[in-house]
Motif scaffolding. Sequence first.
Motif, PDB file in Angstrom:
ATOM      1  N   ALA A  31       0.811  -1.217   0.000  1.00 37.55           N
ATOM      2  CA  ALA A  31       0.000   0.000   0.000  1.00 37.55           C
ATOM      3  C   ALA A  31       0.843   1.265   0.000  1.00 37.55           C
ATOM      4  CB  ALA A  31      -0.926   0.009   1.209  1.00 37.55           C
ATOM      5  N   ALA A  32       1.960   1.262   0.756  1.00 38.11           N
ATOM      6  CA  ALA A  32       2.701   2.505   0.940  1.00 38.11           C
ATOM      7  C   ALA A  32       4.152   2.443   0.476  1.00 38.11           C
ATOM      8  CB  ALA A  32       2.677   2.898   2.417  1.00 38.11           C
ATOM      9  N   ARG A  33       4.614   1.262   0.074  1.00 36.67           N
ATOM     10  CA  ARG A  33       6.016   1.073  -0.309  1.00 36.67           C
ATOM     11  C   ARG A  33       6.960   1.481   0.819  1.00 36.67           C
ATOM     12  NH1 ARG A  33       5.676  -2.608  -3.879  1.00 36.67           N
ATOM     13  NH2 ARG A  33       4.889  -2.002  -5.894  1.00 36.67           N
ATOM     14  N   VAL A  34       6.527   1.219   2.045  1.00 38.51           N
ATOM     15  CA  VAL A  34       7.323   1.477   3.241  1.00 38.51           C
ATOM     16  C   VAL A  34       7.316   0.199   4.066  1.00 38.51           C
ATOM     17  CG1 VAL A  34       7.452   2.799   5.386  1.00 38.51           C
ATOM     18  CG2 VAL A  34       6.727   3.917   3.285  1.00 38.51           C
ATOM     19  N   VAL A  35       8.488  -0.224   4.527  1.00 40.33           N
ATOM     20  CA  VAL A  35       8.559  -1.392   5.399  1.00 40.33           C
ATOM     21  C   VAL A  35       8.413  -0.902   6.835  1.00 40.33           C
ATOM     22  CG1 VAL A  35       9.947  -3.333   6.167  1.00 40.33           C
ATOM     23  CG2 VAL A  35      10.039  -2.615   3.793  1.00 40.33           C
ATOM     24  N   ASN A  36       7.368  -1.360   7.499  1.00 42.45           N
ATOM     25  CA  ASN A  36       7.089  -0.931   8.866  1.00 42.45           C
ATOM     26  C   ASN A  36       7.592  -2.006   9.822  1.00 42.45           C
ATOM     27  OD1 ASN A  36       6.131   0.191  11.185  1.00 42.45           O
ATOM     28  ND2 ASN A  36       3.979  -0.142  10.717  1.00 42.45           N
ATOM     29  N   PHE A  37       8.797  -1.808  10.334  1.00 44.38           N
ATOM     30  CA  PHE A  37       9.353  -2.769  11.284  1.00 44.38           C
ATOM     31  C   PHE A  37       8.829  -2.544  12.693  1.00 44.38           C
ATOM     32  CE2 PHE A  37      12.716  -3.074   8.004  1.00 44.38           C
ATOM     33  CZ  PHE A  37      12.569  -4.424   7.757  1.00 44.38           C
ATOM     34  N   ALA A  38       7.935  -1.605  12.873  1.00 44.71           N
ATOM     35  CA  ALA A  38       7.345  -1.341  14.178  1.00 44.71           C
ATOM     36  C   ALA A  38       6.140  -2.239  14.451  1.00 44.71           C
ATOM     37  CB  ALA A  38       6.940   0.119  14.278  1.00 44.71           C
ATOM     38  N   GLN A  39       5.840  -3.183  13.569  1.00 45.98           N
ATOM     39  CA  GLN A  39       4.690  -4.057  13.759  1.00 45.98           C
ATOM     40  C   GLN A  39       4.765  -4.798  15.090  1.00 45.98           C
ATOM     41  OE1 GLN A  39       2.683  -2.918  10.733  1.00 45.98           O
ATOM     42  NE2 GLN A  39       1.903  -4.768  11.583  1.00 45.98           N
ATOM     43  N   GLY A  40       5.931  -5.301  15.417  1.00 48.02           N
ATOM     44  CA  GLY A  40       6.085  -6.036  16.670  1.00 48.02           C
ATOM     45  C   GLY A  40       5.858  -5.160  17.880  1.00 48.02           C
ATOM     46  N   ALA A  41       6.407  -3.951  17.848  1.00 48.28           N
ATOM     47  CA  ALA A  41       6.231  -3.028  18.969  1.00 48.28           C
ATOM     48  C   ALA A  41       4.768  -2.617  19.110  1.00 48.28           C
ATOM     49  CB  ALA A  41       7.106  -1.801  18.778  1.00 48.28           C
ATOM     50  N   MET A  42       4.103  -2.435  17.992  1.00 42.00           N
ATOM     51  CA  MET A  42       2.687  -2.073  18.048  1.00 42.00           C
ATOM     52  C   MET A  42       1.848  -3.230  18.600  1.00 42.00           C
ATOM     53  SD  MET A  42       2.595   0.094  14.507  1.00 42.00           S
ATOM     54  CE  MET A  42       0.848   0.055  14.322  1.00 42.00           C
ATOM     55  N   ALA A  43       2.192  -4.444  18.257  1.00 40.99           N
ATOM     56  CA  ALA A  43       1.477  -5.606  18.789  1.00 40.99           C
ATOM     57  C   ALA A  43       1.714  -5.757  20.281  1.00 40.99           C
ATOM     58  CB  ALA A  43       1.917  -6.874  18.050  1.00 40.99           C
ATOM     59  N   VAL A  44       2.943  -5.500  20.721  1.00 33.28           N
ATOM     60  CA  VAL A  44       3.249  -5.576  22.153  1.00 33.28           C
ATOM     61  C   VAL A  44       2.477  -4.508  22.920  1.00 33.28           C
ATOM     62  CG1 VAL A  44       5.076  -5.251  23.857  1.00 33.28           C
ATOM     63  CG2 VAL A  44       5.462  -6.704  21.882  1.00 33.28           C
ATOM     64  N   ALA A  45       2.369  -3.310  22.351  1.00 29.86           N
ATOM     65  CA  ALA A  45       1.619  -2.241  23.012  1.00 29.86           C
ATOM     66  C   ALA A  45       0.149  -2.633  23.157  1.00 29.86           C
ATOM     67  CB  ALA A  45       1.757  -0.944  22.223  1.00 29.86           C
TER      68      ALA A  45
END
Length: 84
Positions: A31-45
């Motif tokens: 969708a955005a051509r950006v790799v979001n490596f914050a997925q894990g941190a967002m899931a932990v939150a």
Amino acid sequence: MDRFVFLTVDGLSRGAVYAAFALALVLIWRAARVVNFAQGAMAVAAAYVAYSVSAATGSYWLGFGVAIVAGLLLGAVVDRVVMR
């Protein structure tokens, strides 16, 4: 036999979690051509919010619902502030 069933269900549930994270990474990339490596941190939150609400109220379902809403809001904030 009980151990086999336990290990099978445990493996399937872990695989489902890994697949969900992989799907989230692919969807954001496409969708955005950006790799979001914050997925894990967002899931932990979101999981921490669920644990906190469940521990405070004693209701699993209330914690589950609040975690879904918290994850949705966190994702929307990250999309609007960071990705755009």
